[in-house]
Design a protein around this motif. Structure first.
Motif, PDB file in Angstrom:
ATOM      1  N   GLN A 129       0.841  -1.206   0.000  1.00  0.00           N
ATOM      2  CA  GLN A 129       0.000   0.000   0.000  1.00  0.00           C
ATOM      3  C   GLN A 129       0.874   1.253   0.000  1.00  0.00           C
ATOM      4  OE1 GLN A 129      -2.253  -0.820   3.578  1.00  0.00           O
ATOM      5  NE2 GLN A 129      -4.132  -1.126   2.408  1.00  0.00           N
ATOM      6  N   ARG A 130       1.886   1.272   0.871  1.00  0.00           N
ATOM      7  CA  ARG A 130       2.782   2.440   0.948  1.00  0.00           C
ATOM      8  C   ARG A 130       3.440   2.714  -0.399  1.00  0.00           C
ATOM      9  NH1 ARG A 130       3.764   0.639   6.079  1.00  0.00           N
ATOM     10  NH2 ARG A 130       5.492  -0.678   5.492  1.00  0.00           N
ATOM     11  N   GLN A 131       3.950   1.657  -1.027  1.00  0.00           N
ATOM     12  CA  GLN A 131       4.619   1.812  -2.311  1.00  0.00           C
ATOM     13  C   GLN A 131       3.628   2.250  -3.391  1.00  0.00           C
ATOM     14  OE1 GLN A 131       7.990   1.459  -2.982  1.00  0.00           O
ATOM     15  NE2 GLN A 131       7.468   2.317  -4.960  1.00  0.00           N
ATOM     16  N   PHE A 132       2.487   1.584  -3.458  1.00  0.00           N
ATOM     17  CA  PHE A 132       1.472   1.882  -4.468  1.00  0.00           C
ATOM     18  C   PHE A 132       0.965   3.318  -4.312  1.00  0.00           C
ATOM     19  CE2 PHE A 132      -3.083   2.032  -5.531  1.00  0.00           C
ATOM     20  CZ  PHE A 132      -3.014   1.758  -6.884  1.00  0.00           C
ATOM     21  N   LEU A 133       0.639   3.709  -3.088  1.00  0.00           N
ATOM     22  CA  LEU A 133       0.146   5.074  -2.866  1.00  0.00           C
ATOM     23  C   LEU A 133       1.235   6.106  -3.125  1.00  0.00           C
ATOM     24  CD1 LEU A 133      -2.180   4.656   0.224  1.00  0.00           C
ATOM     25  CD2 LEU A 133      -2.825   5.126  -2.136  1.00  0.00           C
ATOM     26  N   GLY A 134       2.456   5.790  -2.739  1.00  0.00           N
ATOM     27  CA  GLY A 134       3.571   6.713  -2.994  1.00  0.00           C
ATOM     28  C   GLY A 134       3.780   6.934  -4.477  1.00  0.00           C
ATOM     29  N   ASP A 135       3.745   5.854  -5.254  1.00  0.00           N
ATOM     30  CA  ASP A 135       3.894   5.969  -6.710  1.00  0.00           C
ATOM     31  C   ASP A 135       2.743   6.764  -7.315  1.00  0.00           C
ATOM     32  OD1 ASP A 135       6.184   4.436  -6.490  1.00  0.00           O
ATOM     33  OD2 ASP A 135       5.278   2.616  -7.341  1.00  0.00           O
ATOM     34  N   SER A 136       1.517   6.498  -6.834  1.00  0.00           N
ATOM     35  CA  SER A 136       0.344   7.213  -7.351  1.00  0.00           C
ATOM     36  C   SER A 136       0.409   8.692  -6.993  1.00  0.00           C
ATOM     37  CB  SER A 136      -0.940   6.608  -6.784  1.00  0.00           C
ATOM     38  OG  SER A 136      -1.085   5.291  -7.243  1.00  0.00           O
ATOM     39  N   MET A 137       0.840   8.972  -5.778  1.00  0.00           N
ATOM     40  CA  MET A 137       0.958  10.381  -5.370  1.00  0.00           C
ATOM     41  C   MET A 137       1.951  11.126  -6.249  1.00  0.00           C
ATOM     42  SD  MET A 137       0.388  11.758  -1.703  1.00  0.00           S
ATOM     43  CE  MET A 137       2.063  11.750  -1.292  1.00  0.00           C
ATOM     44  N   THR A 138       3.068  10.512  -6.515  1.00  0.00           N
ATOM     45  CA  THR A 138       4.080  11.139  -7.355  1.00  0.00           C
ATOM     46  C   THR A 138       3.562  11.331  -8.775  1.00  0.00           C
ATOM     47  OG1 THR A 138       5.843  10.168  -6.023  1.00  0.00           O
ATOM     48  CG2 THR A 138       6.435  10.891  -8.236  1.00  0.00           C
ATOM     49  N   ALA A 139       2.949  10.307  -9.329  1.00  0.00           N
ATOM     50  CA  ALA A 139       2.508  10.339 -10.723  1.00  0.00           C
ATOM     51  C   ALA A 139       1.286  11.221 -10.961  1.00  0.00           C
ATOM     52  CB  ALA A 139       2.215   8.914 -11.209  1.00  0.00           C
ATOM     53  N   TYR A 140       0.362  11.262  -9.999  1.00  0.00           N
ATOM     54  CA  TYR A 140      -0.921  11.914 -10.255  1.00  0.00           C
ATOM     55  C   TYR A 140      -1.227  13.131  -9.383  1.00  0.00           C
ATOM     56  CZ  TYR A 140      -1.676   7.611 -12.817  1.00  0.00           C
ATOM     57  OH  TYR A 140      -1.548   6.557 -13.674  1.00  0.00           O
ATOM     58  N   PHE A 141      -0.519  13.293  -8.274  1.00  0.00           N
ATOM     59  CA  PHE A 141      -0.871  14.363  -7.339  1.00  0.00           C
ATOM     60  C   PHE A 141       0.318  15.257  -6.981  1.00  0.00           C
ATOM     61  CE2 PHE A 141      -3.813  10.797  -6.539  1.00  0.00           C
ATOM     62  CZ  PHE A 141      -4.998  11.419  -6.891  1.00  0.00           C
ATOM     63  N   ASP A 142       1.322  15.320  -7.861  1.00  0.00           N
ATOM     64  CA  ASP A 142       2.503  16.165  -7.636  1.00  0.00           C
ATOM     65  C   ASP A 142       3.127  15.932  -6.265  1.00  0.00           C
ATOM     66  OD1 ASP A 142       2.248  17.360 -10.170  1.00  0.00           O
ATOM     67  OD2 ASP A 142       0.796  18.806  -9.374  1.00  0.00           O
ATOM     68  N   ASN A 143       3.091  14.673  -5.825  1.00  0.00           N
ATOM     69  CA  ASN A 143       3.695  14.259  -4.558  1.00  0.00           C
ATOM     70  C   ASN A 143       3.102  15.016  -3.361  1.00  0.00           C
ATOM     71  OD1 ASN A 143       5.352  12.315  -3.461  1.00  0.00           O
ATOM     72  ND2 ASN A 143       7.051  13.737  -3.195  1.00  0.00           N
ATOM     73  N   SER A 144       1.803  15.323  -3.432  1.00  0.00           N
ATOM     74  CA  SER A 144       1.138  16.116  -2.399  1.00  0.00           C
ATOM     75  C   SER A 144      -0.085  15.382  -1.857  1.00  0.00           C
ATOM     76  CB  SER A 144       0.712  17.464  -2.987  1.00  0.00           C
ATOM     77  OG  SER A 144      -0.202  18.124  -2.135  1.00  0.00           O
ATOM     78  N   TYR A 145      -0.061  15.103  -0.549  1.00  0.00           N
ATOM     79  CA  TYR A 145      -1.229  14.503   0.082  1.00  0.00           C
ATOM     80  C   TYR A 145      -2.419  15.451   0.005  1.00  0.00           C
ATOM     81  CZ  TYR A 145       1.582  10.693   1.936  1.00  0.00           C
ATOM     82  OH  TYR A 145       2.385   9.600   2.047  1.00  0.00           O
ATOM     83  N   LYS A 146      -2.143  16.733   0.121  1.00  0.00           N
ATOM     84  CA  LYS A 146      -3.207  17.733   0.027  1.00  0.00           C
ATOM     85  C   LYS A 146      -3.924  17.621  -1.322  1.00  0.00           C
ATOM     86  CE  LYS A 146      -3.953  22.700  -0.120  1.00  0.00           C
ATOM     87  NZ  LYS A 146      -3.309  23.995  -0.179  1.00  0.00           N
ATOM     88  N   ASN A 147      -3.154  17.530  -2.410  1.00  0.00           N
ATOM     89  CA  ASN A 147      -3.764  17.386  -3.737  1.00  0.00           C
ATOM     90  C   ASN A 147      -4.570  16.092  -3.843  1.00  0.00           C
ATOM     91  OD1 ASN A 147      -2.563  19.782  -4.485  1.00  0.00           O
ATOM     92  ND2 ASN A 147      -0.949  18.822  -5.695  1.00  0.00           N
ATOM     93  N   MET A 148      -4.063  15.021  -3.229  1.00  0.00           N
ATOM     94  CA  MET A 148      -4.756  13.743  -3.290  1.00  0.00           C
ATOM     95  C   MET A 148      -6.090  13.817  -2.530  1.00  0.00           C
ATOM     96  SD  MET A 148      -3.440   9.874  -2.381  1.00  0.00           S
ATOM     97  CE  MET A 148      -3.308  10.108  -0.622  1.00  0.00           C
TER      98      MET A 148
END
Length: 121
Positions: A76-95
């Motif tokens: 989960q950590r890896q998958f969410l981290g990759d998704s955050m980088t690819a789709y949310f500019d590495n921002s939890y706020k954007n996600m």
């Protein structure tokens, strides 16, 4: 860590749930239509091989009992981290904002998240 396909992830979800399983046990947890035994066996062996390394096994005579080598949380950590980088500019706020805009999270759930953050959970 390699990203799993939908079918591989389905199989890993079943294995994480069972914690250890023979192929027949995994098939029981998979949705209809049930895949053929040989198909599940091939996929689980692929998950055990490099570059995956998600699964290990114990020998029981002519059969194997499979165990997850990587935890669901680590994936989960890896998958969410990759998704955050690819789709949310590495921002939890954007996600979180994305899920709020898509109405996938309620204001009450956001309040619960804020409380958990404040408590350090």
């Amino acid at each position: 860590m390699k990203r799993l396909t939908r079918k591989e992830e389905e199989l890993m979800q079943a294995l994480w749930k069972l914690e250890q399983a023979f192929v027949k046990d995994l098939i029981e947890l998979l949705p209809e239509p049930k895949p053929h035994y040989n198909t599940v066996s091939t996929v689980i062996r692929r998950l055990e091989s490099e570059p995956y390394g998600f699964v290990t096994h114990e020998d029981f005579g002519g059969t194997h009992r499979y165990l997850p080598k990587i935890s669901k949380e680590a994936y989960q950590r890896q998958f969410l981290g990759d998704s955050m980088t690819a789709y949310f500019d590495n921002s939890y706020k954007n996600m979180v904002a994305f899920f709020a805009r898509e109405k996938k999270i309620t204001p009450e759930e956001l309040k619960d998240i804020l409380k958990a953050i404040e408590k350090g959970e």
